[in-house]
Design a protein around this motif. Structure first.
Motif, mmCIF file in Angstrom:
data_model
loop_
_atom_site.group_PDB
_atom_site.id
_atom_site.type_symbol
_atom_site.label_atom_id
_atom_site.label_comp_id
_atom_site.label_asym_id
_atom_site.label_seq_id
_atom_site.Cartn_x
_atom_site.Cartn_y
_atom_site.Cartn_z
ATOM 1 N N ARG A 43 0.802 -1.307 0.059
ATOM 2 C CA ARG A 43 -0.062 0.109 -0.037
ATOM 3 C C ARG A 43 0.711 1.274 0.101
ATOM 4 N N LEU A 44 1.912 1.344 0.670
ATOM 5 C CA LEU A 44 2.860 2.514 0.830
ATOM 6 C C LEU A 44 3.361 2.440 -0.500
ATOM 7 N N PHE A 45 3.692 1.456 -0.977
ATOM 8 C CA PHE A 45 4.514 1.494 -2.475
ATOM 9 C C PHE A 45 3.577 2.178 -3.526
ATOM 10 N N LEU A 46 2.229 1.682 -3.391
ATOM 11 C CA LEU A 46 1.364 2.240 -4.480
ATOM 12 C C LEU A 46 1.140 3.670 -4.196
ATOM 13 N N ASN A 47 1.079 4.340 -2.773
ATOM 14 C CA ASN A 47 0.888 5.686 -2.574
ATOM 15 C C ASN A 47 2.094 6.528 -3.097
ATOM 16 N N SER A 48 3.243 6.182 -2.547
ATOM 17 C CA SER A 48 4.503 6.826 -2.984
ATOM 18 C C SER A 48 5.462 6.510 -4.275
ATOM 19 N N CYS A 49 5.397 5.462 -4.519
ATOM 20 C CA CYS A 49 6.561 4.933 -5.534
ATOM 21 C C CYS A 49 5.963 4.480 -6.827
ATOM 22 N N ALA A 50 4.616 4.170 -6.884
ATOM 23 C CA ALA A 50 4.090 3.331 -8.195
ATOM 24 C C ALA A 50 4.088 4.279 -9.331
ATOM 25 N N GLN A 51 3.884 5.883 -9.117
ATOM 26 C CA GLN A 51 3.636 6.654 -9.986
ATOM 27 C C GLN A 51 5.094 6.790 -11.117
ATOM 28 N N CYS A 52 6.091 6.223 -10.485
ATOM 29 C CA CYS A 52 7.480 6.144 -11.256
ATOM 30 C C CYS A 52 7.943 4.792 -11.415
ATOM 31 N N HIS A 53 7.769 3.861 -10.437
ATOM 32 C CA HIS A 53 8.219 2.705 -10.702
ATOM 33 C C HIS A 53 7.174 1.694 -11.179
ATOM 34 N N GLY A 54 5.782 1.950 -11.542
ATOM 35 C CA GLY A 54 4.760 1.281 -11.836
ATOM 36 C C GLY A 54 4.249 0.614 -10.791
ATOM 37 N N SER A 55 2.727 0.295 -10.859
ATOM 38 C CA SER A 55 2.064 -0.488 -9.532
ATOM 39 C C SER A 55 2.750 -1.771 -9.423
ATOM 40 N N ALA A 58 5.677 -2.530 -9.637
ATOM 41 C CA ALA A 58 7.303 -2.171 -9.589
ATOM 42 C C ALA A 58 8.278 -2.639 -10.716
ATOM 43 N N GLY A 59 7.560 -2.765 -11.895
ATOM 44 C CA GLY A 59 8.077 -3.371 -12.959
ATOM 45 C C GLY A 59 8.952 -2.457 -13.804
ATOM 46 N N GLY A 60 8.921 -1.107 -13.509
ATOM 47 C CA GLY A 60 9.712 0.172 -13.950
ATOM 48 C C GLY A 60 9.222 0.567 -15.401
ATOM 49 N N ALA A 61 9.785 1.474 -15.975
ATOM 50 C CA ALA A 61 9.540 2.006 -17.430
ATOM 51 C C ALA A 61 10.791 2.653 -17.766
ATOM 52 N N LYS A 62 10.955 3.093 -19.041
ATOM 53 C CA LYS A 62 12.005 3.744 -19.660
ATOM 54 C C LYS A 62 12.565 4.913 -18.513
ATOM 55 N N GLY A 63 13.907 4.786 -18.206
ATOM 56 C CA GLY A 63 14.606 5.743 -17.280
ATOM 57 C C GLY A 63 13.895 5.591 -15.707
ATOM 58 N N PHE A 64 13.227 4.526 -15.530
ATOM 59 C CA PHE A 64 12.577 4.238 -14.086
ATOM 60 C C PHE A 64 12.837 2.701 -13.766
ATOM 61 N N PRO A 65 13.890 2.332 -12.966
ATOM 62 C CA PRO A 65 14.254 0.938 -12.925
ATOM 63 C C PRO A 65 13.313 -0.172 -12.568
ATOM 64 N N ASN A 66 13.321 -1.092 -12.965
ATOM 65 C CA ASN A 66 12.443 -2.279 -12.531
ATOM 66 C C ASN A 66 13.079 -2.770 -11.184
ATOM 67 N N LEU A 67 12.102 -2.992 -10.143
ATOM 68 C CA LEU A 67 12.551 -3.322 -8.776
ATOM 69 C C LEU A 67 12.212 -4.713 -8.499
ATOM 70 N N THR A 68 12.034 -5.366 -9.475
ATOM 71 C CA THR A 68 11.621 -6.886 -9.187
ATOM 72 C C THR A 68 12.491 -7.912 -9.947
ATOM 73 N N TRP A 117 18.146 -3.221 -19.145
ATOM 74 C CA TRP A 117 18.313 -1.692 -20.081
ATOM 75 C C TRP A 117 17.490 -0.719 -19.271
ATOM 76 N N LEU A 118 18.041 0.296 -18.734
ATOM 77 C CA LEU A 118 17.169 1.291 -18.492
ATOM 78 C C LEU A 118 16.481 2.141 -19.437
ATOM 79 N N TYR A 119 17.421 2.551 -20.513
ATOM 80 C CA TYR A 119 16.951 3.361 -21.525
ATOM 81 C C TYR A 119 16.751 2.852 -22.859
ATOM 82 N N GLY A 120 17.145 1.405 -22.874
ATOM 83 C CA GLY A 120 16.940 0.806 -24.164
ATOM 84 C C GLY A 120 18.142 0.225 -24.844
ATOM 85 N N SER A 121 18.103 -0.863 -25.574
ATOM 86 C CA SER A 121 19.501 -1.339 -26.200
ATOM 87 C C SER A 121 19.530 -1.188 -27.481
ATOM 88 N N THR A 122 18.870 -0.565 -28.219
ATOM 89 C CA THR A 122 18.883 -0.174 -29.612
ATOM 90 C C THR A 122 20.206 0.361 -29.790
#
Ligand code: HEC
Ligand code: HEC
Length: 308
Positions: A140-152, A154-164, A255-260
């Motif tokens: 719940r804390l993660f969804l409130n404070s962290c998910a907006q960047c790391h994803g609900s 925690a799988g991350g996105a480009k520029g936002f690391p995957n934490l799993t 890859w944080l920013y992509g491997s191409t």
């Protein structure tokens, strides 16, 4: 209301507000003076407006209840503006502010939750991560404070690391994760204006070859030299990265920013700078403890065989 930059706006707002209220009161009394004319037979006269055949607009006096409600609202607003902030930067007699009210309710909530969290403060991260209740709270804390960047998830996105994924820029020990959350992180990959575009293409091919991605052999060979001269200081001579700097491992599949080739060229040409905001002013130490365990558990519980 105390964040006006200059006294000018504050005075202006105060004047507009007070003049507005005084004008309303004046309007009310000016209308009360107008005597309503009655017809000789005692009937209320109309304004002469007739429409839809027989609808007449009557000229009734203001109802008493309405007049009192109007007056009471004006008085209420004046009393309110004396007690609470509303007139420019005047703070009000009660000294109320939404800021301090928020701080107060956060302190109260933290105090109330202390006993709930107290149990976990004494446990080590591995134990907390194995506790289903603590994991739920952590999520719940993660969804409130962290998910907006790391994803609900925690799988991350480009520029936002995957934490799993068990792959860490700054290290995956409980201490490292906690330091990341408490102090935040800023990974600085500098741009390389000193390299020409051919050298950058070469080094991009070399970086791709490190993780077994298709790359041009000739460019890779030349790129290895560019890499040795410019990149090993941070990414290491084995190109496995450096957790003290947050320099990623370039020899793995994450890859944080992509491997191409294009993404790597962009990284080297423009540089990258990801920011993980510090949470020590935002979250209590107890919450950070639970979050550390939750994040640690995302990749370590699987190995330990626990479900998540
Ligand atoms: C504003 C976006 C943002 C928010 C909010 C945020 N993070 Fe991050 N986080 C990042 C970025 C970006 C990085 C990568 C920093 C870097 O590469 O230097 C990062 C890195 C991390 C890392 C290090 C990952 C690694 O591979 O070493 C952890 C752990 C982490 N965040 C946990 C959290 C937790 C827990 C929260 C919630 C309290 C949170 N983050 C909230 C953006 C964010
Ligand atoms: C001063 C230290 C430093 C130097 C020198 C440096 N890097 Fe980096 N590099 C970083 C950091 C830190 C990051 C992560 C940036 C972030 O978190 O936003 C990074 C990220 C990258 C990435 C992105 C990896 C991904 O997962 O998407 C690539 C590719 C890369 N660097 C290649 C290079 C190459 C090629 C050179 C040499 C030309 C180089 N770096 C030189 C520190 C450095």
């Amino acid at each position: 209301m105390s964040d006006f930059l200059g006294a000018g706006w504050s005075t202006y707002i105060t004047l507009v507000t007070l003049v507005g209220i005084v004008w309303c009161i004046w309007l009310l009394f000016s209308q009360l003076k107008v005597k309503v004319k009655l017809k000789p037979d005692g009937e209320v006269a109309d304004t002469g407006h007739v429409w839809d055949g027989d609808l007449r607009e009557l000229n009734n006096p203001l109802p008493r209840w309405w007049m009192w409600m109007f007056l009471i609202s004006c008085i209420f607003s004046l009393v309110y503006l004396v007690l609470y902030p509303g007139l420019g930067s005047y703070p009000g007699v009660l000294g109320y502010s939404t800021d301090s009210a928020l701080m107060q309710s956060m302190t109260t909530a933290n105090d109330e939750l202390k006993p709930v969290y107290a149990k976990y403060v004494k446990m080590d991260i591995g134990q907390i991560a194995a506790d289903p209740k603590a994991r739920e709270m952590g999520q719940r804390l993660f969804l409130n404070s962290c998910a907006q960047c790391h994803g609900s998830d925690a799988g991350g996105a480009k520029g936002f690391p995957n934490l799993t994924d068990g792959d860490w820029l700054y290290g995956g020990s409980p201490e490292n994760i906690k330091t990341t959350i408490v102090n935040g992180r800023a990974g600085v990959m500098p741009p390389f204006p000193q390299l020409d575009s051919k050298q950058i293409v070469d080094v991009a091919n070399y970086v791709r070859s490190l993780s077994g991605l298709p790359a041009d052999d000739l460019k890779t060979a030349r790129g290895a030299e560019v890499f040795k001269a410019n990149c090993v200081a941070c990414h290491g001579s084995d190109s496995k990265g450096n957790i003290a700097l947050g320099a990623p491992n370039l020899a793995d599949k994450t890859w944080l920013y992509g491997s191409t080739e294009a993404a790597i060229i962009e990284t080297v040409t423009k540089g990258r700078m990801a920011m993980m905001p510090a949470q020590d002013k935002v979250l209590s130490p107890e919450k950070i403890q639970l979050l550390t365990a939750y994040v640690w558990g995302l990749s370590n519980n699987k190995q330990a065989g626990a479900t998540r």
